[in-house]
Design an enzyme around this catalytic site. Structure first.
Site, PDB file in Angstrom:
ATOM      1  N   GLN A   1       0.824  -1.208   0.000  1.00 49.21           N
ATOM      2  CA  GLN A   1       0.000   0.000   0.000  1.00 49.21           C
ATOM      3  C   GLN A   1       0.857   1.256   0.000  1.00 49.21           C
ATOM      4  OE1 GLN A   1      -3.442  -0.253  -0.467  1.00 49.21           O
ATOM      5  NE2 GLN A   1      -2.533  -2.252  -0.857  1.00 49.21           N
TER       6      GLN A   1
ATOM      7  N   HIS B   1       1.942   3.052  -3.310  1.00 49.81           N
ATOM      8  CA  HIS B   1       1.021   3.817  -4.175  1.00 49.81           C
ATOM      9  C   HIS B   1       1.461   5.269  -4.281  1.00 49.81           C
ATOM     10  CE1 HIS B   1      -2.180   1.104  -5.362  1.00 49.81           C
ATOM     11  NE2 HIS B   1      -2.152   0.561  -4.167  1.00 49.81           N
TER      12      HIS B   1
ATOM     13  N   GLU C   1      -9.606   1.120   4.728  1.00 47.79           N
ATOM     14  CA  GLU C   1      -9.983   0.674   3.387  1.00 47.79           C
ATOM     15  C   GLU C   1      -9.742  -0.829   3.255  1.00 47.79           C
ATOM     16  OE1 GLU C   1      -8.706   1.649  -1.260  1.00 47.79           O
ATOM     17  OE2 GLU C   1      -7.388   2.189   0.415  1.00 47.79           O
TER      18      GLU C   1
ATOM     19  N   HIS D   1     -53.719  17.012   0.382  1.00 46.36           N
ATOM     20  CA  HIS D   1     -53.295  15.632   0.593  1.00 46.36           C
ATOM     21  C   HIS D   1     -54.439  14.833   1.224  1.00 46.36           C
ATOM     22  CE1 HIS D   1     -49.232  17.118  -0.063  1.00 46.36           C
ATOM     23  NE2 HIS D   1     -48.731  15.899   0.063  1.00 46.36           N
TER      24      HIS D   1
END
Length: 440
Positions: A269, A272, A337, A430
Site C-alpha cells: 500500500q 502507491h 480501506e 393531501h
C-alpha cells in the site's frame, strides 16, 4: 547507493498505553481530502468552458494538458476494433491473466445482483420494489504511465453485470500514449465507447454531455486531485461513486505470521504514493520489533523504495496494543480501506469488525490479491468513510423504485390513516385526495 537510498529513517511506533497515544494516532489518521482554492477555481473554469462550448473546449483542454495536437473529436474517439486489437495483441501471459481476473470479478459480482420483489396484503394491496439499471455510466480511468487495467475491470464489470445500457470510458493519453492493457481490459469488460480524454474536462464531458460525448447518469473511477474536485463539483448533476483519499491498509497480526510477509503487505500500500497509509497492530512487542527489522532490510530491494520510505515515515505506524479486544477497537476506530486479519481463526473476529472496506482473512490472504483477481471490488471507501460506505458493486449501477398498487379496500383503509396525518400537517389537499377513495 546513496545514504538516502539505503537507510530507513523509521516508521512511527505507538503503544495504546502511551499518554499521547490518542493525539498521535489522530494526527496520523488526519487527511484533508478537499482541494485548495486554486485547484477549485481552475476546475470550475474548465467545467464551465466544457458546459458552454462542448467539443471545442474538450479539444483545447486535451491539447493543453495532455501535450497533444488534435483537431477534432474523431482523433479522441477509440473504436471498438482498436480495443479488440489491443486484447489480441497482448502477450499470451498478460492476455490469460487479464481474462482470468475478469472472469473472477464477473462471477463475484453476479452474486450481488439484487432482484425486484413484491408482496400482497390481505386486502389485495400490492407493495414492492422494482430494480432497474442505469441508462448510462461513465468510467474514468487514469492513463499514460499511471495506467491501471485492473481499475477498468473493477469499475466496468459491475456496471455490465448490473445491465447498464451503455458504458462510456474516458482515459487520458498524455503525450499521445495509450496503454494497451487498459484498452484490452475495456474490451474484456464490455465497455461500449471509449474517449481519449482526462482530467476535469473528461468529468465535465461525462456530466454535461457534448456534441460527441454522451451525458451519463453516474461517474465512477479514480483520478488525481483535479478529477476528484471535478467529481465533487458535478455531483447532483450526475451521481458519483466516492471522493477517494490515499490508499490504506491496517494489518492485525497475532505474532505468528512471517515478518517478511507483513513488511511486504505494508509496502504494497505504501508504494502507491507518499500519502498512502500502512499500519500494523499487534499485542506482541517482539513481533513488532521483528517487522520493523524486516522493513529496514527489505525496503532497499523495492523499485519504489523512496515513495515507500516517505509513506511509512509520514503516515505509517507499528502499534502495540494490550490484547485482541483493543485491536478490534482500533480497527473500528480507523475504519480502514483494507483490513488484513493475519491471525489464527479470523472468522471469529468478524462479529467484532464493524468498519472496514474489505477484510482479508488469514495469513495467506495478501491484500494484493484483492487488488487484481480475487473477485471482490477493489474500489473501496477510504479516510474512515467505511463507517458509512461500502465497496463499489452492482447496486451502485442500479436504482430502486417503490411499488404501490392499492386495491379499493386498501385505498379506503390507508386513506383514513393518511387523512388524519395530512390534516395534522395542515396539508388539506393531501387529506382530501386520500378521502375521495375512502369507502362510505
Amino acid at each position: 547507493m546513496s545514504e538516502s537510498q539505503d537507510t530507513f529513517f523509521g516508521i512511527n511506533r505507538l503503544a495504546t498505553d502511551d499518554d499521547d497515544f490518542d493525539t498521535r494516532l489522530d494526527a496520523l489518521l488526519a487527511w484533508e481530502g478537499v482541494s485548495n482554492t486554486d485547484v477549485q477555481q481552475r476546475v470550475e473554469a474548465i467545467l464551465r468552458d466544457v458546459q458552454e462550448r462542448g467539443d471545442a473546449a474538450l479539444i483545447e483542454a486535451t491539447n493543453r494538458f495532455d501535450r497533444v495536437s488534435v483537431s477534432n473529436m474523431a482523433e479522441l474517439t477509440i473504436p471498438a476494433q482498436r480495443l479488440a486489437e489491443a486484447f489480441t495483441g497482448l502477450p499470451e501471459a498478460q492476455r490469460e491473466a487479464l481474462s482470468r481476473a475478469a472472469e473472477r470479478i464477473r462471477t463475484y459480482h453476479e452474486h450481488q445482483k439484487p432482484e425486484s420483489w413484491h408482496y400482497t396484503e390481505a386486502d389485495g394491496t400490492v407493495l414492492g420494489q422494482q430494480v432497474v439499471p442505469l441508462d448510462r455510466a461513465g468510467i474514468y480511468v487514469p492513463g499514460g504511465k499511471a495506467a491501471y487495467p485492473s481499475s477498468v475491470l473493477m469499475n466496468a464489470i459491475p456496471a455490465h453485470v448490473a445491465g447498464v445500457g451503455e458504458i462510456i470510458m474516458v482515459v487520458p493519453m498524455p503525450d499521445g500514449v495509450l496503454n494497451e492493457l487498459v484498452l484490452a481490459a475495456a474490451h474484456l469488460a464490455g465497455v461500449d465507447r471509449v474517449f481519449a480524454l482526462g482530467g476535469a474536462q473528461a468529468v465535465a464531458a461525462l456530466a454535461y454531455g457534448t456534441q460527441t460525448v454522451p451525458r451519463v447518469d453516474k461517474i465512477v473511477g479514480p483520478g488525481n486531485i483535479y478529477v476528484a474536485t471535478a467529481k465533487r463539483a458535478v455531483f447532483g448533476q450526475v451521481g458519483i461513486d466516492m471522493i477517494a483519499g490515499p490508499s490504506e491498509i491496517l494489518v492485525v497480526s497475532d505474532g505468528e505470521t512471517a515478518v517478511d510477509w507483513l513488511a511486504m503487505d505494508l509496502f504494497s500500500q505504501a508504494e502507491h504514493d507518499e500519502d498512502a497509509q500502512a499500519i500494523l497492530v499487534s499485542w506482541d512487542g517482539a513481533h513488532l520489533d521483528g517487522v520493523e527489522e524486516a522493513i529496514g532490510r527489505l525496503l532497499p530491494t523495492l523499485e519504489r523504495a523512496e515513495i515507500v520510505r516517505q509513506s511509512l515515515s509520514r503516515r505509517g505506524a507499528l502499534i502495540r496494543c494490550r490484547d485482541r479486544e483493543e485491536a478490534l477497537a482500533l480497527v473500528n476506530r480507523v475504519a480502514p480501506e483494507h483490513l488484513e486479519l493475519s491471525v489464527a481463526d479470523p472468522e471469529t473476529w468478524l462479529p467484532g469488525v464493524r468498519h472496514a472496506g474489505a477484510i482479508f482473512m488469514g495469513r495467506y490472504t495478501a491484500e494484493a490479491l484483492g487488488d487484481y483477481c480475487a473477485g471482490p471490488n477493489h474500489v473501496l471507501p477510504t479516510s474512515g468513510t467505511a463507517r458509512f460506505s461500502s465497496p463499489l458493486g452492482v447496486p451502485d449501477f442500479q436504482k430502486r423504485s417503490s411499488l404501490i398498487h392499492c386495491s379499493a379496500a386498501g385505498a379506503s383503509t390507508l386513506g383514513e390513516t393518511a387523512s388524519v396525518l395530512a390534516r395534522g400537517e395542515a396539508l388539506t389537499a393531501h387529506a382530501r385526495s386520500a378521502e375521495y377513495r375512502i369507502r362510505k
